[in-house]
Motif scaffolding. Sequence first.
Motif, PDB file in Angstrom:
ATOM      1  N   LEU A  44      36.447 -31.811 -54.831  1.00  0.00           N
ATOM      2  CA  LEU A  44      35.996 -30.796 -53.881  1.00  0.00           C
ATOM      3  C   LEU A  44      34.588 -30.326 -54.217  1.00  0.00           C
ATOM      4  CD1 LEU A  44      36.655 -28.931 -51.473  1.00  0.00           C
ATOM      5  CD2 LEU A  44      37.412 -27.227 -53.161  1.00  0.00           C
ATOM      6  N   LEU A  45      34.322 -30.112 -55.496  1.00  0.00           N
ATOM      7  CA  LEU A  45      33.009 -29.634 -55.910  1.00  0.00           C
ATOM      8  C   LEU A  45      31.911 -30.616 -55.507  1.00  0.00           C
ATOM      9  CD1 LEU A  45      31.571 -27.371 -57.496  1.00  0.00           C
ATOM     10  CD2 LEU A  45      31.890 -28.739 -59.553  1.00  0.00           C
ATOM     11  N   ILE A  46      32.120 -31.896 -55.782  1.00  0.00           N
ATOM     12  CA  ILE A  46      31.121 -32.907 -55.424  1.00  0.00           C
ATOM     13  C   ILE A  46      30.971 -33.005 -53.912  1.00  0.00           C
ATOM     14  CG2 ILE A  46      30.613 -35.376 -55.479  1.00  0.00           C
ATOM     15  CD1 ILE A  46      31.919 -35.503 -58.205  1.00  0.00           C
ATOM     16  N   TRP A  47      32.089 -33.002 -53.201  1.00  0.00           N
ATOM     17  CA  TRP A  47      32.041 -33.120 -51.737  1.00  0.00           C
ATOM     18  C   TRP A  47      31.315 -31.929 -51.122  1.00  0.00           C
ATOM     19  CZ3 TRP A  47      34.044 -30.129 -47.737  1.00  0.00           C
ATOM     20  CH2 TRP A  47      34.025 -30.709 -46.459  1.00  0.00           C
ATOM     21  N   ALA A  48      31.652 -30.720 -51.574  1.00  0.00           N
ATOM     22  CA  ALA A  48      31.021 -29.524 -51.017  1.00  0.00           C
ATOM     23  C   ALA A  48      29.517 -29.542 -51.273  1.00  0.00           C
ATOM     24  CB  ALA A  48      31.659 -28.273 -51.617  1.00  0.00           C
ATOM     25  N   HIS A  77      34.056  -5.527 -56.486  1.00  0.00           N
ATOM     26  CA  HIS A  77      35.381  -5.616 -57.094  1.00  0.00           C
ATOM     27  C   HIS A  77      35.251  -5.646 -58.615  1.00  0.00           C
ATOM     28  CE1 HIS A  77      37.766  -6.397 -53.443  1.00  0.00           C
ATOM     29  NE2 HIS A  77      36.660  -6.992 -53.004  1.00  0.00           N
ATOM     30  N   VAL A  78      36.272  -5.162 -59.266  1.00  0.00           N
ATOM     31  CA  VAL A  78      36.315  -5.275 -60.716  1.00  0.00           C
ATOM     32  C   VAL A  78      36.690  -6.716 -61.064  1.00  0.00           C
ATOM     33  CG1 VAL A  78      37.418  -4.510 -62.850  1.00  0.00           C
ATOM     34  CG2 VAL A  78      36.969  -2.864 -61.003  1.00  0.00           C
ATOM     35  N   ARG A  79      35.800  -7.419 -61.726  1.00  0.00           N
ATOM     36  CA  ARG A  79      36.037  -8.826 -62.053  1.00  0.00           C
ATOM     37  C   ARG A  79      36.976  -8.934 -63.239  1.00  0.00           C
ATOM     38  NH1 ARG A  79      30.734 -11.341 -61.414  1.00  0.00           N
ATOM     39  NH2 ARG A  79      31.457 -13.006 -62.804  1.00  0.00           N
ATOM     40  N   GLN A  80      37.885  -9.911 -63.176  1.00  0.00           N
ATOM     41  CA  GLN A  80      38.810 -10.167 -64.274  1.00  0.00           C
ATOM     42  C   GLN A  80      38.357 -11.338 -65.141  1.00  0.00           C
ATOM     43  OE1 GLN A  80      41.258  -7.916 -64.554  1.00  0.00           O
ATOM     44  NE2 GLN A  80      40.422  -7.015 -62.671  1.00  0.00           N
ATOM     45  N   ILE A  81      37.312 -12.035 -64.709  1.00  0.00           N
ATOM     46  CA  ILE A  81      36.746 -13.142 -65.484  1.00  0.00           C
ATOM     47  C   ILE A  81      35.242 -12.944 -65.559  1.00  0.00           C
ATOM     48  CG2 ILE A  81      38.563 -14.798 -64.881  1.00  0.00           C
ATOM     49  CD1 ILE A  81      36.750 -15.958 -62.758  1.00  0.00           C
ATOM     50  N   VAL A  82      34.609 -13.564 -66.555  1.00  0.00           N
ATOM     51  CA  VAL A  82      33.175 -13.361 -66.763  1.00  0.00           C
ATOM     52  C   VAL A  82      32.328 -14.441 -66.107  1.00  0.00           C
ATOM     53  CG1 VAL A  82      33.534 -12.118 -68.928  1.00  0.00           C
ATOM     54  CG2 VAL A  82      33.264 -14.607 -68.963  1.00  0.00           C
ATOM     55  N   ALA A  83      32.957 -15.365 -65.396  1.00  0.00           N
ATOM     56  CA  ALA A  83      32.239 -16.488 -64.793  1.00  0.00           C
ATOM     57  C   ALA A  83      31.227 -15.999 -63.768  1.00  0.00           C
ATOM     58  CB  ALA A  83      33.226 -17.437 -64.134  1.00  0.00           C
ATOM     59  N   ASP A  84      30.029 -16.598 -63.797  1.00  0.00           N
ATOM     60  CA  ASP A  84      28.994 -16.296 -62.808  1.00  0.00           C
ATOM     61  C   ASP A  84      28.789 -17.431 -61.813  1.00  0.00           C
ATOM     62  OD1 ASP A  84      28.256 -13.725 -63.725  1.00  0.00           O
ATOM     63  OD2 ASP A  84      27.135 -14.630 -65.370  1.00  0.00           O
ATOM     64  N   THR A  85      29.250 -18.639 -62.173  1.00  0.00           N
ATOM     65  CA  THR A  85      29.059 -19.794 -61.302  1.00  0.00           C
ATOM     66  C   THR A  85      30.400 -20.418 -60.958  1.00  0.00           C
ATOM     67  OG1 THR A  85      28.874 -21.403 -63.101  1.00  0.00           O
ATOM     68  CG2 THR A  85      26.859 -20.250 -62.437  1.00  0.00           C
ATOM     69  N   ASP A  86      30.382 -21.269 -59.944  1.00  0.00           N
ATOM     70  CA  ASP A  86      31.614 -21.937 -59.516  1.00  0.00           C
ATOM     71  C   ASP A  86      32.195 -22.802 -60.628  1.00  0.00           C
ATOM     72  OD1 ASP A  86      31.258 -20.773 -57.057  1.00  0.00           O
ATOM     73  OD2 ASP A  86      30.493 -22.578 -56.074  1.00  0.00           O
TER      74      ASP A  86
END
Length: 387
Positions: free
Chosen positions: A69-73, A32-41
């Motif tokens: 959510l991040l810590i729990w996951a 997909h064409v990404r709309q953001i440059v983020a590589d990590t969560d």
Amino acid sequence: MSNMALANDDLVLMPNFPMLDGRNGSNRAQGHVRQIVADTDVEAIRLWLAEFHNSPHTLRSYRKEAMRLLIWANQYLGKPISSLTREDFLTYEAFLASPSGEWIDLSRPRRGPDRRLFAGPLSPQSIRQTMGILSGLFGYLVAAGYLAGNPLVLRRHRKKSKRRQQASFERYLDQALWQSVLEFIEHMPTQTRRETQHYERVRWLFRLLYGASLRVSEAAQAKSSDLVLRRGNWWLKVVGKGDIDGDVPISDELIADLARYRLFNGLSAAPSAEEDTPLVLSIGGRNDRFLTSTAIYLIVKVIFRRASKTVAETDPSGAAILLQASTHWLRHTSATHQADAGNDIRNIQKNLRHASIETTAIYLHAEDDKRHAATTGKRKNGTPDPT
């Protein structure tokens, strides 16, 4: 919980767990064409949170849910955010209803990387709110081309009955209780300069929230130049929910209250069109600093709590209501009183900037009052109806 550091204003993932950073998440979008440059969560969540930088109260709430959510996951499931499935979220909902162990350990600090994330089980309403926020997060990440899909779109939405929906919005003060609050404010201490400053600000703040039917964020952002005089009538320009512009009619009485407040703080009685002075000033009257939504919320809560103690002896039920009341109750109170006074529902809809007139209709209580009086033979003031 030391595996993850949480700064006061950001999310920081410790570098020694690269398998949990989301780069290789099973739900990552491919091709997909990404709309953001983020590589990590974490980077992706930061970008989502940045969309709410103009709404501090919303930003704090959304950051809290994302961190939880991040810590729990990471720690409970050993998964990155970008690998979560619908089954994982069903487990998370069950967890929110009954967190245990270190997640609610009272010995943990309230801040820092080892903070306690939960005070206890969340109510069904709080869980619904949490999942709604997270669905918004995942919807954003899908739209941004970061994730392939949103597992929360599969979530079953239970539609509230009209009766339950109406009951959930009946958070308002009747005329008598509203007058009790105003009387309490008028008897606040004014022996020192600081007390007088506090009294004048509280007096104006309550009248502004009620008189203009404002949300707390709108009151926090309002400035003098938002007041506009058209054809001899004052209007307040408001940017509300969803960045939707609106204008609210301002009464001569409220303008007089504003003039009193401004004069007390060394300003001219009437604001100029170019003046960016906050409508609600800091306690010292500084005209270059806006209060936060949280500050206004806490001021109002404290006044309601103190007022409840004053009315407790003569009106125990009213005191209980005031203990629950908050800034949004003043908005509901304003709308209800407008409806009771016979203001057309379409006018009230515009004043509150509601997208749907059905939302506004919940404030119409006059017909219920008439039915109650006809059934019980009691007038509105409590005396028996001779008819």
